[in-house]
Design a protein around this motif. Structure first.
Motif, PDB file in Angstrom:
ATOM      1  N   PRO A 163      57.651  35.723  39.660  1.00  0.00           N
ATOM      2  CA  PRO A 163      56.169  35.694  39.427  1.00  0.00           C
ATOM      3  C   PRO A 163      55.807  36.664  38.670  1.00  0.00           C
ATOM      4  O   PRO A 163      54.734  36.402  37.872  1.00  0.00           O
ATOM      5  N   VAL A 164      56.027  37.990  38.960  1.00  0.00           N
ATOM      6  CA  VAL A 164      55.387  39.039  38.212  1.00  0.00           C
ATOM      7  C   VAL A 164      55.758  39.031  36.795  1.00  0.00           C
ATOM      8  O   VAL A 164      55.027  39.708  36.017  1.00  0.00           O
ATOM      9  N   ARG A 212      48.309  32.524  33.628  1.00  0.00           N
ATOM     10  CA  ARG A 212      47.113  33.035  34.095  1.00  0.00           C
ATOM     11  C   ARG A 212      47.158  33.857  35.459  1.00  0.00           C
ATOM     12  O   ARG A 212      47.796  33.621  36.209  1.00  0.00           O
ATOM     13  N   GLU A 213      46.486  35.016  35.506  1.00  0.00           N
ATOM     14  CA  GLU A 213      46.720  36.057  36.527  1.00  0.00           C
ATOM     15  C   GLU A 213      46.534  35.361  37.984  1.00  0.00           C
ATOM     16  O   GLU A 213      47.165  35.660  39.037  1.00  0.00           O
ATOM     17  N   ASP A 214      45.420  34.753  38.169  1.00  0.00           N
ATOM     18  CA  ASP A 214      45.133  34.015  39.550  1.00  0.00           C
ATOM     19  C   ASP A 214      46.120  33.102  39.880  1.00  0.00           C
ATOM     20  O   ASP A 214      46.705  32.953  41.141  1.00  0.00           O
ATOM     21  N   ARG A 225      49.547  33.302  38.875  1.00  0.00           N
ATOM     22  CA  ARG A 225      50.377  34.266  39.204  1.00  0.00           C
ATOM     23  C   ARG A 225      50.615  34.970  40.529  1.00  0.00           C
ATOM     24  O   ARG A 225      51.522  34.927  41.273  1.00  0.00           O
ATOM     25  N   THR A 226      49.315  35.512  40.845  1.00  0.00           N
ATOM     26  CA  THR A 226      49.308  36.167  42.188  1.00  0.00           C
ATOM     27  C   THR A 226      49.504  34.949  43.355  1.00  0.00           C
ATOM     28  O   THR A 226      50.250  35.510  44.351  1.00  0.00           O
ATOM     29  N   ARG A 227      48.894  33.808  43.232  1.00  0.00           N
ATOM     30  CA  ARG A 227      49.318  32.938  44.384  1.00  0.00           C
ATOM     31  C   ARG A 227      50.691  32.368  44.264  1.00  0.00           C
ATOM     32  O   ARG A 227      51.164  32.421  45.468  1.00  0.00           O
ATOM     33  N   GLY A 271      53.226  34.316  43.775  1.00  0.00           N
ATOM     34  CA  GLY A 271      53.836  35.291  44.196  1.00  0.00           C
ATOM     35  C   GLY A 271      53.443  35.947  45.590  1.00  0.00           C
ATOM     36  O   GLY A 271      54.034  36.779  46.188  1.00  0.00           O
ATOM     37  N   TRP A 272      52.604  34.958  46.227  1.00  0.00           N
ATOM     38  CA  TRP A 272      51.986  35.343  47.639  1.00  0.00           C
ATOM     39  C   TRP A 272      52.972  35.234  48.680  1.00  0.00           C
ATOM     40  O   TRP A 272      52.832  36.207  49.707  1.00  0.00           O
TER      41      TRP A 272
END
Length: 225
Positions: free
Chosen positions: A130-131, A136-138, A140-142, A144-145
């Motif tokens: 994911p990193v 889009r950042e949001d 990618r964050t989800r 890799g959560w």
């Protein structure tokens, strides 16, 4: 005149039992437990090179969840927009997220949010962790959560064994010469080799010939035309 091969029925559906798991046991065990869980847990992300079995495991989970009658939403880069959410889904799968364009990234994020609000499980897979995803950042964050699993390719000896088992299932005799040719001149990931075996099986049936290296070379020559 070339004889057309008769349909032999669909290939075995993807399942956890027919996934060759050396090195990937933790991912398989976690997805099995998710399939048996009545509620949603943290999202799961699988990553690795082409042919390591990401799509196979996503489909195995989907098959396991759908077997008792539940439904799953499946989305990939080729899925036409708009992407509509269904409150009746047990979960949502995003395959090949590294190839999502801006519109599909937006749609995936919206579905992710709706799934979270309703307690629907989310699974995703991509070619990189994911990193390193160029999304889009949001989103990618989800992605890799929750748990992230790196799927490893099969060692050559396991790949050979899996290929021979599939050939035996199809009634194909793979001589040592043919096996050596396959393993030294083509990509060694199991997905590519299984696809090649499927094409070779159909070509051999059409030609009414046994599988040999000359037959394989002929098939490849005709495919290149």
């Amino acid at each position: 005149m070339r004889q057309l091969p008769l349909g032999l029925g669909p290939a075995d559906p993807c399942s956890f039992d027919n996934f060759h798991a050396p090195g990937n046991e933790a991912a398989v065990a976690h997805l099995r437990s998710l399939a048996q869980s009545p509620g949603a847990l943290a999202p799961v992300y699988l990553w690795g090179d082409r042919g390591v079995g990401k799509t196979h495991l996503l489909r195995a989970w989907t098959e396991a969840v759908q077997a008792p009658g539940a439904r799953v939403g499946w989305f990939e880069a080729s899925t036409p927009l708009p992407w509509e959410h269904d409150e009746g889904w047990r979960g949502i799968v995003f395959d090949g997220v590294q190839a999502f364009d801006a519109g599909r990234q937006h749609a995936a994020f919206a579905l992710f949010a709706q799934a979270a609000a309703l307690g629907q499980q989310v699974l995703a897979a991509g070619s990189v962790p994911p990193v390193d995803l160029a999304v889009r950042e949001d989103l990618r964050t989800r992605l890799g959560w929750g748990p992230v699993f790196h799927l490893l390719p099969l060692p050559e000896e396991h790949c050979r064994a899996a290929l021979r088992r599939e050939a035996d299932r199809r009634g194909i005799f793979l001589s040592d010469e043919v096996m050596g040719y396959l393993m030294t001149r083509f990509e060694r990931d199991l997905g590519s080799l299984m696809g090649l075996l499927d094409r070779l099986d159909r070509f051999a049936l059409a030609q009414q010939r046994g599988v040999t290296v000359p037959l394989l070379k002929r098939m490849l020559a005709e495919e290149a035309l």
